[in-house]
Design a protein around this motif. Structure first.
Motif, PDB file in Angstrom:
ATOM      1  N   ASP A   1       0.610  -1.685  -0.011  1.00  0.00           N
ATOM      2  CA  ASP A   1      -0.639  -0.088   0.429  1.00  0.00           C
ATOM      3  C   ASP A   1       0.740   1.437   0.138  1.00  0.00           C
ATOM      4  O   ASP A   1       0.605   2.446  -0.577  1.00  0.00           O
ATOM      5  CB  ASP A   1      -1.093  -0.159   1.329  1.00  0.00           C
ATOM      6  N   ILE A   2       1.908   1.564   0.409  1.00  0.00           N
ATOM      7  CA  ILE A   2       3.056   2.576   0.524  1.00  0.00           C
ATOM      8  C   ILE A   2       3.707   2.557  -0.393  1.00  0.00           C
ATOM      9  O   ILE A   2       4.329   3.217  -0.756  1.00  0.00           O
ATOM     10  CB  ILE A   2       3.523   2.977   2.212  1.00  0.00           C
ATOM     11  N   GLY A   3       3.891   1.147  -1.991  1.00  0.00           N
ATOM     12  CA  GLY A   3       4.107   1.374  -2.300  1.00  0.00           C
ATOM     13  C   GLY A   3       6.018   1.312  -1.968  1.00  0.00           C
ATOM     14  O   GLY A   3       6.731   1.294  -3.183  1.00  0.00           O
ATOM     15  N   ARG A   4       6.403   0.406  -1.305  1.00  0.00           N
ATOM     16  CA  ARG A   4       7.594  -0.028  -1.140  1.00  0.00           C
ATOM     17  C   ARG A   4       7.622  -1.580  -1.828  1.00  0.00           C
ATOM     18  O   ARG A   4       9.068  -2.160  -2.031  1.00  0.00           O
ATOM     19  CB  ARG A   4       8.231  -0.523   0.249  1.00  0.00           C
ATOM     20  N   VAL A   5       6.745  -2.274  -2.212  1.00  0.00           N
ATOM     21  CA  VAL A   5       6.659  -3.469  -2.509  1.00  0.00           C
ATOM     22  C   VAL A   5       5.747  -3.833  -3.732  1.00  0.00           C
ATOM     23  O   VAL A   5       4.932  -2.813  -3.769  1.00  0.00           O
ATOM     24  CB  VAL A   5       6.434  -4.960  -2.012  1.00  0.00           C
ATOM     25  N   ALA A   6       6.485  -4.448  -5.369  1.00  0.00           N
ATOM     26  CA  ALA A   6       4.854  -4.628  -5.739  1.00  0.00           C
ATOM     27  C   ALA A   6       4.396  -6.068  -5.663  1.00  0.00           C
ATOM     28  O   ALA A   6       4.111  -7.334  -4.553  1.00  0.00           O
ATOM     29  CB  ALA A   6       5.557  -4.152  -7.099  1.00  0.00           C
ATOM     30  N   HIS A   7       3.638  -6.743  -7.159  1.00  0.00           N
ATOM     31  CA  HIS A   7       3.586  -7.960  -6.275  1.00  0.00           C
ATOM     32  C   HIS A   7       4.459  -9.135  -7.124  1.00  0.00           C
ATOM     33  O   HIS A   7       4.283 -10.272  -6.879  1.00  0.00           O
ATOM     34  CB  HIS A   7       2.459  -8.463  -8.191  1.00  0.00           C
ATOM     35  N   GLU A   8       5.859  -8.400  -6.673  1.00  0.00           N
ATOM     36  CA  GLU A   8       6.941  -9.886  -6.585  1.00  0.00           C
ATOM     37  C   GLU A   8       6.718 -10.098  -5.720  1.00  0.00           C
ATOM     38  O   GLU A   8       7.439  -9.221  -4.373  1.00  0.00           O
ATOM     39  CB  GLU A   8       8.592  -9.627  -8.010  1.00  0.00           C
ATOM     40  N   PRO A   9       7.610 -11.422  -5.480  1.00  0.00           N
ATOM     41  CA  PRO A   9       8.131 -12.053  -3.873  1.00  0.00           C
ATOM     42  C   PRO A   9       9.297 -10.790  -3.588  1.00  0.00           C
ATOM     43  O   PRO A   9       9.895 -10.547  -3.843  1.00  0.00           O
ATOM     44  CB  PRO A   9       8.180 -13.935  -4.699  1.00  0.00           C
ATOM     45  N   PHE A  10       9.167 -10.837  -2.162  1.00  0.00           N
ATOM     46  CA  PHE A  10       9.886 -10.379  -0.942  1.00  0.00           C
ATOM     47  C   PHE A  10      10.098 -11.090  -0.084  1.00  0.00           C
ATOM     48  O   PHE A  10       9.307 -11.369   0.586  1.00  0.00           O
ATOM     49  CB  PHE A  10       9.401  -8.901  -0.919  1.00  0.00           C
TER      50      PHE A  10
ATOM     51  N   GLU B   1      -2.383 -10.636  -7.314  1.00  0.00           N
ATOM     52  CA  GLU B   1      -2.864  -9.556  -7.675  1.00  0.00           C
ATOM     53  C   GLU B   1      -4.141  -9.255  -7.313  1.00  0.00           C
ATOM     54  O   GLU B   1      -5.058  -9.877  -6.793  1.00  0.00           O
ATOM     55  CB  GLU B   1      -3.783  -9.858  -9.237  1.00  0.00           C
ATOM     56  N   GLY B   2      -4.479  -8.431  -7.203  1.00  0.00           N
ATOM     57  CA  GLY B   2      -5.895  -7.556  -6.242  1.00  0.00           C
ATOM     58  C   GLY B   2      -5.337  -7.282  -5.324  1.00  0.00           C
ATOM     59  O   GLY B   2      -5.975  -6.014  -4.911  1.00  0.00           O
ATOM     60  N   ALA B   3      -4.370  -7.624  -4.784  1.00  0.00           N
ATOM     61  CA  ALA B   3      -3.608  -6.684  -3.270  1.00  0.00           C
ATOM     62  C   ALA B   3      -4.693  -7.751  -2.020  1.00  0.00           C
ATOM     63  O   ALA B   3      -4.225  -7.115  -1.465  1.00  0.00           O
ATOM     64  CB  ALA B   3      -3.273  -5.498  -3.339  1.00  0.00           C
ATOM     65  N   HIS B   4      -5.952  -8.238  -2.338  1.00  0.00           N
ATOM     66  CA  HIS B   4      -6.595  -9.095  -1.298  1.00  0.00           C
ATOM     67  C   HIS B   4      -6.249 -10.361  -0.289  1.00  0.00           C
ATOM     68  O   HIS B   4      -6.703 -10.803   0.340  1.00  0.00           O
ATOM     69  CB  HIS B   4      -8.225  -8.780  -1.354  1.00  0.00           C
TER      70      HIS B   4
END
Ligand SMILES: N[C@@H](CCC[C@H](N)C(=O)O)C(=O)O
Length: 279
Positions: free
Chosen positions: A82-91, A106-109
């Motif tokens: 939500d704060i943009g520090r990560v995207a959909h790639e695993p971390f 995808e969809g973030a839920h």
């Protein structure tokens, strides 16, 4: 002071940055988590962003610190998204209970977390019990003869197998089992009914929080214990009062968890909340 409130299946957390947490005493964190005198929460998640890998600290509502939290990790992963520090790639995320891999789908839920290895050695919890593993250990609480399997997911779990899940019994015996002398750092407690080889029903008493509607690490521990006892297969749906989590196993008890996260609010705390306390 800004806090972000999320829940995973009704297990709710406040999230804040380390700079905010640094202003709070342990007593103030307990006040914040209080449902009548504070915002109310099953715990505080503190975001540490001063290293390459994001790092999570988990404080229970009684002010104690947990090594790991499954719902907490899914919520933290979603917060980082939500704060943009990560995207959909695993971390990767560091916790005091070990490093884990997270993925916001995808969809973030929905968030997937590789929770690490379930360990069955009593020393890993710790628990003062003889032997390399404690499986179906006889245990007495509140006059009930119980069968407990001890599991560490980075944090400690005492998994009680029952024929029929009775949530009132979880609430009645939870605190006594949490604080048994054999658990020097206390323990989380789960009562588990096996429904079939792919479904279990659990009731949860969390260390430092009490009865909760759901718990991620508890789901991993309960599924791991039942797998160790050869009662379930590699894919297990864990049913809790708050909803369902999907748990799967690979290799030597490597546990993967998938489940939902929902954002509730961003909250500005009024200083008046602490007017009668010192920092
Ligand atoms: N709700 C959490 C567990 C939080 C930590 C626990 N209370 C402890 O002290 O270990 C989860 O979803 O795993």
């Amino acid at each position: 002071m800004i806090f972000h409130r999320y829940h995973g299946l009704g297990n709710d957390y406040l999230v804040c940055h380390q700079s905010v947490a640094a202003l709070l005493s342990n007593e103030q964190i307990q006040r914040l988590c209080d449902r009548h005198y504070g915002i109310g929460s099953d715990g505080l998640l503190i975001d540490h962003d001063d290293a390459d890998i994001p790092s999570l600290r988990i404080i229970n509502p009684d002010g104690s610190e947990a090594e790991k939290s499954g719902n907490g990790l899914r919520i933290y992963a979603r917060y980082l998204f939500d704060i943009g520090r990560v995207a959909h790639e695993p971390f990767q995320v560091n916790t005091p209970g070990g490093q884990v891999r997270c993925e916001v789908t995808e969809g973030a839920h929905q968030v997937i977390v590789d929770m690490g290895q379930a360990k069955f050695s009593p020393a890993a919890l710790p628990a003062s019990v003889e032997g390399d593993e404690a499986l179906a250990l006889p245990l007495v609480a509140g006059g009930h003869n119980l069968s407990a399997t001890l599991v560490s997911m980075g944090n400690p779990h005492c998994v009680i197998r029952v024929d029929e899940l009775d949530l009132e019994l979880v609430k009645q015996l939870g605190s006594e089992i949490e604080t048994l002398a054999i658990f020097p750092k206390r323990t989380n407690v789960q009562f588990v009914q096996v429904l079939d080889r792919n479904n279990i029903n659990i009731g949860i008493w969390e260390r430092g929080a009490g009865y909760t509607l759901a718990s991620g690490s508890s789901s991993c521990a309960a599924a791991s214990a039942m797998r160790k006892l050869a009662l379930v297969d590699e894919n297990v749906t864990v049913h809790m009062p708050g909803g369902k989590l999907a748990i799967s196993f690979s290799g030597d008890f490597q546990v993967n968890m998938r489940g939902p996260v929902q954002k509730i609010a961003t909250i500005t705390l009024d200083n008046d909340c602490f007017w009668d306390m010192t920092a």
